[in-house]
Scaffold this motif. Sequence first.
Motif, PDB file in Angstrom:
ATOM      1  N   ILE A  72       0.858  -1.188   0.000  1.00  0.00           N
ATOM      2  CA  ILE A  72       0.000   0.000   0.000  1.00  0.00           C
ATOM      3  C   ILE A  72       0.892   1.235   0.000  1.00  0.00           C
ATOM      4  O   ILE A  72       1.714   1.425   0.906  1.00  0.00           O
ATOM      5  N   SER A  73       0.728   2.053  -1.020  1.00  0.00           N
ATOM      6  CA  SER A  73       1.568   3.239  -1.170  1.00  0.00           C
ATOM      7  C   SER A  73       0.715   4.422  -1.614  1.00  0.00           C
ATOM      8  O   SER A  73      -0.296   4.250  -2.300  1.00  0.00           O
ATOM      9  N   CYS A  74       1.133   5.613  -1.208  1.00  0.00           N
ATOM     10  CA  CYS A  74       0.399   6.815  -1.596  1.00  0.00           C
ATOM     11  C   CYS A  74       1.285   8.035  -1.388  1.00  0.00           C
ATOM     12  O   CYS A  74       1.880   8.192  -0.315  1.00  0.00           O
ATOM     13  N   GLU A  75       1.349   8.894  -2.392  1.00  0.00           N
ATOM     14  CA  GLU A  75       2.124  10.131  -2.303  1.00  0.00           C
ATOM     15  C   GLU A  75       1.231  11.357  -2.148  1.00  0.00           C
ATOM     16  O   GLU A  75       1.723  12.481  -2.128  1.00  0.00           O
ATOM     17  N   ASP A  76      -0.087  11.160  -2.046  1.00  0.00           N
ATOM     18  CA  ASP A  76      -1.004  12.290  -1.883  1.00  0.00           C
ATOM     19  C   ASP A  76      -0.786  12.961  -0.528  1.00  0.00           C
ATOM     20  O   ASP A  76      -0.274  12.351   0.418  1.00  0.00           O
ATOM     21  N   ASN A  77      -1.211  14.189  -0.414  1.00  0.00           N
ATOM     22  CA  ASN A  77      -1.100  14.923   0.849  1.00  0.00           C
ATOM     23  C   ASN A  77      -2.309  14.686   1.738  1.00  0.00           C
ATOM     24  O   ASN A  77      -2.902  15.624   2.291  1.00  0.00           O
ATOM     25  N   TYR A  78      -2.694  13.413   1.846  1.00  0.00           N
ATOM     26  CA  TYR A  78      -3.822  13.033   2.692  1.00  0.00           C
ATOM     27  C   TYR A  78      -3.455  11.758   3.444  1.00  0.00           C
ATOM     28  O   TYR A  78      -2.621  10.965   2.999  1.00  0.00           O
ATOM     29  N   ASP A  79      -4.085  11.560   4.591  1.00  0.00           N
ATOM     30  CA  ASP A  79      -3.861  10.345   5.370  1.00  0.00           C
ATOM     31  C   ASP A  79      -4.566   9.159   4.716  1.00  0.00           C
ATOM     32  O   ASP A  79      -5.658   9.296   4.155  1.00  0.00           O
ATOM     33  N   VAL A  80      -3.944   7.981   4.840  1.00  0.00           N
ATOM     34  CA  VAL A  80      -4.484   6.744   4.276  1.00  0.00           C
ATOM     35  C   VAL A  80      -5.049   5.889   5.401  1.00  0.00           C
ATOM     36  O   VAL A  80      -4.417   5.723   6.451  1.00  0.00           O
ATOM     37  N   GLU A  81      -6.240   5.348   5.181  1.00  0.00           N
ATOM     38  CA  GLU A  81      -6.899   4.502   6.173  1.00  0.00           C
ATOM     39  C   GLU A  81      -7.392   3.217   5.521  1.00  0.00           C
ATOM     40  O   GLU A  81      -7.777   3.216   4.352  1.00  0.00           O
ATOM     41  N   THR A  82      -7.369   2.133   6.283  1.00  0.00           N
ATOM     42  CA  THR A  82      -8.068   0.902   5.915  1.00  0.00           C
ATOM     43  C   THR A  82      -9.282   0.772   6.828  1.00  0.00           C
ATOM     44  O   THR A  82      -9.130   0.721   8.053  1.00  0.00           O
ATOM     45  N   ILE A  83     -10.463   0.729   6.244  1.00  0.00           N
ATOM     46  CA  ILE A  83     -11.693   0.614   7.024  1.00  0.00           C
ATOM     47  C   ILE A  83     -11.940  -0.867   7.317  1.00  0.00           C
ATOM     48  O   ILE A  83     -12.185  -1.662   6.404  1.00  0.00           O
ATOM     49  N   ILE A  84     -11.873  -1.244   8.581  1.00  0.00           N
ATOM     50  CA  ILE A  84     -12.131  -2.629   8.975  1.00  0.00           C
ATOM     51  C   ILE A  84     -13.627  -2.901   9.032  1.00  0.00           C
ATOM     52  O   ILE A  84     -14.106  -3.923   8.553  1.00  0.00           O
ATOM     53  N   GLU A  85     -14.369  -1.970   9.619  1.00  0.00           N
ATOM     54  CA  GLU A  85     -15.818  -2.169   9.739  1.00  0.00           C
ATOM     55  C   GLU A  85     -16.518  -0.822   9.828  1.00  0.00           C
ATOM     56  O   GLU A  85     -15.979   0.137  10.383  1.00  0.00           O
ATOM     57  N   ASN A  86     -17.710  -0.752   9.278  1.00  0.00           N
ATOM     58  CA  ASN A  86     -18.527   0.459   9.316  1.00  0.00           C
ATOM     59  C   ASN A  86     -19.977   0.011   9.291  1.00  0.00           C
ATOM     60  O   ASN A  86     -20.499  -0.365   8.246  1.00  0.00           O
ATOM     61  N   ARG A  87     -20.631   0.009  10.459  1.00  0.00           N
ATOM     62  CA  ARG A  87     -21.996  -0.511  10.537  1.00  0.00           C
ATOM     63  C   ARG A  87     -22.729   0.086  11.728  1.00  0.00           C
ATOM     64  O   ARG A  87     -22.119   0.570  12.683  1.00  0.00           O
ATOM     65  N   LYS A  88     -24.042   0.002  11.670  1.00  0.00           N
ATOM     66  CA  LYS A  88     -24.865   0.486  12.769  1.00  0.00           C
ATOM     67  C   LYS A  88     -24.874  -0.551  13.880  1.00  0.00           C
ATOM     68  O   LYS A  88     -25.102  -1.745  13.629  1.00  0.00           O
ATOM     69  N   LEU A  89     -24.599  -0.103  15.085  1.00  0.00           N
ATOM     70  CA  LEU A  89     -24.584  -1.011  16.227  1.00  0.00           C
ATOM     71  C   LEU A  89     -25.997  -1.503  16.538  1.00  0.00           C
ATOM     72  O   LEU A  89     -26.965  -0.753  16.467  1.00  0.00           O
ATOM     73  N   ASN A  90     -26.070  -2.773  16.906  1.00  0.00           N
ATOM     74  CA  ASN A  90     -27.328  -3.380  17.321  1.00  0.00           C
ATOM     75  C   ASN A  90     -27.060  -4.225  18.559  1.00  0.00           C
ATOM     76  O   ASN A  90     -27.350  -5.412  18.612  1.00  0.00           O
ATOM     77  N   GLY A  91     -26.439  -3.603  19.551  1.00  0.00           N
ATOM     78  CA  GLY A  91     -26.050  -4.307  20.761  1.00  0.00           C
ATOM     79  C   GLY A  91     -24.796  -3.693  21.339  1.00  0.00           C
ATOM     80  O   GLY A  91     -24.359  -2.613  20.941  1.00  0.00           O
ATOM     81  N   LYS A  92     -24.176  -4.405  22.258  1.00  0.00           N
ATOM     82  CA  LYS A  92     -22.993  -3.896  22.940  1.00  0.00           C
ATOM     83  C   LYS A  92     -21.745  -4.085  22.083  1.00  0.00           C
ATOM     84  O   LYS A  92     -21.679  -4.973  21.226  1.00  0.00           O
ATOM     85  N   PHE A  93     -20.737  -3.266  22.377  1.00  0.00           N
ATOM     86  CA  PHE A  93     -19.474  -3.243  21.647  1.00  0.00           C
ATOM     87  C   PHE A  93     -18.343  -3.407  22.652  1.00  0.00           C
ATOM     88  O   PHE A  93     -18.245  -2.649  23.617  1.00  0.00           O
ATOM     89  N   TYR A  94     -17.501  -4.433  22.436  1.00  0.00           N
ATOM     90  CA  TYR A  94     -16.419  -4.739  23.371  1.00  0.00           C
ATOM     91  C   TYR A  94     -15.072  -4.662  22.660  1.00  0.00           C
ATOM     92  O   TYR A  94     -14.933  -5.100  21.514  1.00  0.00           O
ATOM     93  N   ILE A  95     -14.087  -4.132  23.354  1.00  0.00           N
ATOM     94  CA  ILE A  95     -12.678  -4.272  22.967  1.00  0.00           C
ATOM     95  C   ILE A  95     -12.021  -5.081  24.063  1.00  0.00           C
ATOM     96  O   ILE A  95     -11.966  -4.652  25.220  1.00  0.00           O
TER      97      ILE A  95
END
Length: 259
Positions: A72-95
């Motif tokens: 993964i490479s990028c020379e743009d003047n912006y930060d690079v992110e990998t999105i692992i998950e993006n969803r509406k919660l339907n319950g509790k969230f644990y780390i």
Amino acid sequence: VTNSPREAKELPGNNDACGKFDFVGGTYNGMNMVVGMTFSSDTPGANFYSTLTGNKAYFILENIFIFIGNNISCEDNYDVETIIENRKLNGKFYIGNKEINDKEGVVSSNYIYIENYGGIYIPDYTNVKYSITNNDFLEIYIEHGRKIRNSSYNYFILPKIGKNEIEKYIHNIEIISNNNKITAIQNKNNNIKEYIFWEKGKIGDLEVDNPCILIINGNELFISDPTQKIDFINITFGEDIYKVKLSKGYTTKINIKSI
């Protein structure tokens, strides 16, 4: 992705809006699947320009999804992110074992559990963060930084699994290669091996003379050419050489000596 501003675009109704790399496709053996893509954000035909590129791999087993990226490479003047998950919660969230109520923060454990969803395992959770919007959308993402070169990631998603069951599944999976030449895993529970050769190459006793995606299960080999450009591929196991005629757009199966 990068965090560059998003603008509405009028996409053309032709292939000019496609990415510029043709390595995209997968191999399937009836139970497991491997999908690979050489990714580029640069789409001049859609009037979108970016230097962000990378290799994205998806290993789909019976009850585990393994996501691996490299180069993964990028020379743009912006930060690079990998999105692992993006969803509406339907319950509790644990780390780890901690229930999370804060709206944003860092991920401080390999293990994430989301009720009514399942588990996520992240071997290296450095630079992994989360945020929750006011309408309960959860986003989990990896921050790669700015002006990056040869960055990588890997994480596992285990749908519908119990909170305390994640660990017993993920230890059966070994990532045996993750670089810009070969991405590969092994399921130690049943000895299935799955490979993406981003270019011709060799790993252990296995060698191929063209880019390909393949699955080895005992004495059965399943292979495809994601570019759909080549007719034959030579596969070498030690002293044994197999010349395989490929079917464009489909997985080809052959019998081999068990390895």
